[in-house]
Design a protein around this motif. Structure first.
Motif, PDB file in Angstrom:
ATOM      1  N   GLY A   1       0.836  -1.211   0.000  1.00 29.97           N
ATOM      2  CA  GLY A   1       0.000   0.000   0.000  1.00 29.97           C
ATOM      3  C   GLY A   1       0.866   1.255   0.000  1.00 29.97           C
ATOM      4  N   ASP A   2       1.930   1.261   0.844  1.00 34.46           N
ATOM      5  CA  ASP A   2       2.835   2.427   0.898  1.00 34.46           C
ATOM      6  C   ASP A   2       3.552   2.620  -0.437  1.00 34.46           C
ATOM      7  OD1 ASP A   2       2.235   3.054   3.478  1.00 34.46           O
ATOM      8  OD2 ASP A   2       4.094   2.270   4.360  1.00 34.46           O
ATOM      9  N   ILE A   3       3.967   1.515  -1.060  1.00 33.83           N
ATOM     10  CA  ILE A   3       4.671   1.662  -2.347  1.00 33.83           C
ATOM     11  C   ILE A   3       3.711   2.264  -3.380  1.00 33.83           C
ATOM     12  CG2 ILE A   3       6.005   0.516  -4.166  1.00 33.83           C
ATOM     13  CD1 ILE A   3       6.775  -1.647  -2.168  1.00 33.83           C
ATOM     14  N   PHE A   4       2.481   1.757  -3.412  1.00 34.70           N
ATOM     15  CA  PHE A   4       1.503   2.344  -4.350  1.00 34.70           C
ATOM     16  C   PHE A   4       1.281   3.830  -4.048  1.00 34.70           C
ATOM     17  CE2 PHE A   4      -0.298  -2.114  -4.999  1.00 34.70           C
ATOM     18  CZ  PHE A   4       0.209  -2.224  -6.281  1.00 34.70           C
ATOM     19  N   ARG A   5       1.157   4.163  -2.755  1.00 35.72           N
ATOM     20  CA  ARG A   5       0.904   5.577  -2.406  1.00 35.72           C
ATOM     21  C   ARG A   5       2.083   6.468  -2.801  1.00 35.72           C
ATOM     22  NH1 ARG A   5      -2.257   3.110   1.414  1.00 35.72           N
ATOM     23  NH2 ARG A   5      -0.540   2.639   2.806  1.00 35.72           N
ATOM     24  N   SER A   6       3.324   5.951  -2.713  1.00 32.81           N
ATOM     25  CA  SER A   6       4.451   6.808  -3.109  1.00 32.81           C
ATOM     26  C   SER A   6       4.449   7.019  -4.626  1.00 32.81           C
ATOM     27  CB  SER A   6       5.782   6.286  -2.574  1.00 32.81           C
ATOM     28  OG  SER A   6       6.137   5.114  -3.235  1.00 32.81           O
ATOM     29  N   HIS A   7       4.027   6.005  -5.383  1.00 30.15           N
ATOM     30  CA  HIS A   7       3.908   6.207  -6.834  1.00 30.15           C
ATOM     31  C   HIS A   7       2.770   7.182  -7.155  1.00 30.15           C
ATOM     32  CE1 HIS A   7       6.877   3.419  -8.455  1.00 30.15           C
ATOM     33  NE2 HIS A   7       6.591   2.622  -7.450  1.00 30.15           N
ATOM     34  N   MET A   8       1.693   7.096  -6.388  1.00 32.80           N
ATOM     35  CA  MET A   8       0.570   8.027  -6.626  1.00 32.80           C
ATOM     36  C   MET A   8       1.000   9.463  -6.338  1.00 32.80           C
ATOM     37  SD  MET A   8      -2.819   6.051  -5.272  1.00 32.80           S
ATOM     38  CE  MET A   8      -2.411   4.755  -4.201  1.00 32.80           C
ATOM     39  N   ALA A   9       1.783   9.620  -5.253  1.00 29.97           N
ATOM     40  CA  ALA A   9       2.255  10.968  -4.903  1.00 29.97           C
ATOM     41  C   ALA A   9       3.184  11.494  -5.986  1.00 29.97           C
ATOM     42  CB  ALA A   9       2.968  10.946  -3.549  1.00 29.97           C
TER      43      ALA A   9
ATOM     44  N   GLY B   1       2.938  10.736  -9.039  1.00 29.91           N
ATOM     45  CA  GLY B   1       2.140  10.947 -10.245  1.00 29.91           C
ATOM     46  C   GLY B   1       2.684  10.209 -11.458  1.00 29.91           C
ATOM     47  N   ASP B   2       3.431   9.122 -11.224  1.00 25.28           N
ATOM     48  CA  ASP B   2       3.982   8.383 -12.365  1.00 25.28           C
ATOM     49  C   ASP B   2       2.949   7.391 -12.919  1.00 25.28           C
ATOM     50  OD1 ASP B   2       4.050   6.217 -10.624  1.00 25.28           O
ATOM     51  OD2 ASP B   2       6.196   6.401 -10.201  1.00 25.28           O
ATOM     52  N   GLU B   3       3.391   6.628 -13.937  1.00 27.70           N
ATOM     53  CA  GLU B   3       2.456   5.737 -14.638  1.00 27.70           C
ATOM     54  C   GLU B   3       1.855   4.673 -13.698  1.00 27.70           C
ATOM     55  OE1 GLU B   3       2.695   2.935 -18.576  1.00 27.70           O
ATOM     56  OE2 GLU B   3       4.306   4.383 -18.250  1.00 27.70           O
ATOM     57  N   LEU B   4       2.729   4.061 -12.881  1.00 25.83           N
ATOM     58  CA  LEU B   4       2.242   3.051 -11.942  1.00 25.83           C
ATOM     59  C   LEU B   4       1.266   3.671 -10.943  1.00 25.83           C
ATOM     60  CD1 LEU B   4       2.177   0.259 -10.629  1.00 25.83           C
ATOM     61  CD2 LEU B   4       4.365   0.771  -9.532  1.00 25.83           C
ATOM     62  N   GLY B   5       1.593   4.889 -10.502  1.00 26.74           N
ATOM     63  CA  GLY B   5       0.732   5.588  -9.547  1.00 26.74           C
ATOM     64  C   GLY B   5      -0.649   5.869 -10.121  1.00 26.74           C
ATOM     65  N   THR B   6      -0.680   6.303 -11.366  1.00 26.75           N
ATOM     66  CA  THR B   6      -1.960   6.616 -12.010  1.00 26.75           C
ATOM     67  C   THR B   6      -2.799   5.353 -12.158  1.00 26.75           C
ATOM     68  OG1 THR B   6      -0.793   8.327 -13.229  1.00 26.75           O
ATOM     69  CG2 THR B   6      -2.994   7.760 -14.025  1.00 26.75           C
TER      70      THR B   6
ATOM     71  N   GLN C   1      -4.004   4.175  -8.652  1.00 21.97           N
ATOM     72  CA  GLN C   1      -5.035   5.053  -8.094  1.00 21.97           C
ATOM     73  C   GLN C   1      -6.433   4.696  -8.596  1.00 21.97           C
ATOM     74  OE1 GLN C   1      -3.961   9.113  -8.297  1.00 21.97           O
ATOM     75  NE2 GLN C   1      -5.323   9.621  -6.601  1.00 21.97           N
ATOM     76  N   SER C   2      -6.503   4.251  -9.850  1.00 23.53           N
ATOM     77  CA  SER C   2      -7.821   3.936 -10.409  1.00 23.53           C
ATOM     78  C   SER C   2      -8.445   2.732  -9.688  1.00 23.53           C
ATOM     79  CB  SER C   2      -7.724   3.697 -11.919  1.00 23.53           C
ATOM     80  OG  SER C   2      -6.946   2.553 -12.187  1.00 23.53           O
ATOM     81  N   TYR C   3      -7.626   1.924  -9.027  1.00 24.36           N
ATOM     82  CA  TYR C   3      -8.154   0.792  -8.256  1.00 24.36           C
ATOM     83  C   TYR C   3      -8.273   1.144  -6.776  1.00 24.36           C
ATOM     84  CZ  TYR C   3      -7.263  -1.931 -12.431  1.00 24.36           C
ATOM     85  OH  TYR C   3      -7.287  -2.398 -13.709  1.00 24.36           O
ATOM     86  N   THR C   4      -7.200   1.693  -6.206  1.00 22.89           N
ATOM     87  CA  THR C   4      -7.200   1.940  -4.748  1.00 22.89           C
ATOM     88  C   THR C   4      -8.320   2.898  -4.346  1.00 22.89           C
ATOM     89  OG1 THR C   4      -5.604   3.720  -4.955  1.00 22.89           O
ATOM     90  CG2 THR C   4      -4.709   1.573  -4.507  1.00 22.89           C
ATOM     91  N   SER C   5      -8.618   3.895  -5.185  1.00 23.63           N
ATOM     92  CA  SER C   5      -9.640   4.872  -4.801  1.00 23.63           C
ATOM     93  C   SER C   5     -11.011   4.217  -4.651  1.00 23.63           C
ATOM     94  CB  SER C   5      -9.716   6.003  -5.835  1.00 23.63           C
ATOM     95  OG  SER C   5     -10.052   5.460  -7.088  1.00 23.63           O
ATOM     96  N   ARG C   6     -11.194   3.058  -5.305  1.00 25.46           N
ATOM     97  CA  ARG C   6     -12.477   2.345  -5.186  1.00 25.46           C
ATOM     98  C   ARG C   6     -12.405   1.220  -4.157  1.00 25.46           C
ATOM     99  NH1 ARG C   6     -13.330  -0.442  -9.949  1.00 25.46           N
ATOM    100  NH2 ARG C   6     -11.302   0.089 -10.805  1.00 25.46           N
TER     101      ARG C   6
END
Ligand code: ADP
Length: 192
Positions: free
Chosen positions: A34-42, A44-49, A52-57
């Motif tokens: 979860g933390d690794i995904f959140r750092s990619h989301m922060a 704003g890279d491709e993995l983060g984007t 985010q489309s999954y984690t937000s739901r």
């Protein structure tokens, strides 16, 4: 002695907090998907984007993506001294993948810690966390979805780890320090 552990538990069980405390005590790294995904989301890279489309739901990120990310992380040098995996594996495919990754590194899991708490306590803790951390996926709908996925896909994994003699179950209700002591005692059993 290096220890390779997984910590499991439903949202609000205190798993992330306890993983960090235990990692410090054992001198190993924590790997939180979860933390690794959140750092990619922060970032704003491709993995983060994508994530985010999954984690937000409150949905799981697809296995191919998550598995590749974990495989890469477990190959890094700091992991050689041991690790605590927090948030992975979360379904059967990920359990198999983790075994495969560790086998290819010439190692295997030493133990799986399962933290338990009753649903009322979980929901109360999630509500408090939502107010403090303001995570995008701490909406009522996303929390409910994550708890459902945990019950359907993740909780059943403990049976297979128990059958392999790897599971230790720890009651997660109570003060943080008290739960940390219970976990430390359980881990001492894994080490001996
Ligand atoms: P929580 O335990 O509160 O759901 P995490 O930080 O562990 O929080 O995970 C946040 C989100 O990141 C999950 O809802 C999911 O979308 C994604 N995620 C984390 N770990 C995994 C995983 N092993 N497989 C797929 N998705 C994951």
């Amino acid at each position: 002695m290096s220890l390779r552990l997984v910590i499991m538990g439903p949202q609000g069980s205190g798993k992330g907090t306890q993983a960090a405390l235990l990692a410090e005590r054992l001198g190993v790294v924590t790997i939180s998907t979860g933390d690794i995904f959140r750092s990619h989301m922060a970032a704003g890279d491709e993995l983060g984007t994508l994530a985010q489309s999954y984690t937000s739901r409150g949905e799981l990120v697809p296995d191919e993506v998550t598995n590749a990310m974990v495989r890469q992380r477990l190959a890094e040098p700091d992991v050689a001294e041991g690790f605590i995996l927090d948030g992975y594996p979360r379904n059967c495919t990920q359990v198999d993948e983790l075994d495969d990754i560790l086998a290819s590194l010439g190692t295997r899991l030493d133990g799986v810690i399962e933290l338990t708490a009753d649903r009322g306590e979980l929901l109360a803790r999630m509500a408090r966390r939502a107010a403090i951390e303001q995570r995008e996926d701490d909406t009522e709908d996303a929390i409910a979805r994550r708890l459902d996925i945990y019950a359907e896909q993740t909780a059943p994994l403990t049976a297979s780890y128990a059958a392999r003699g790897l599971l230790v179950t720890v009651e997660g209700t109570g003060e943080i320090a008290e739960v940390a002591e219970r976990i430390a005692t359980a881990v001492a059993g894994v080490r001996s």
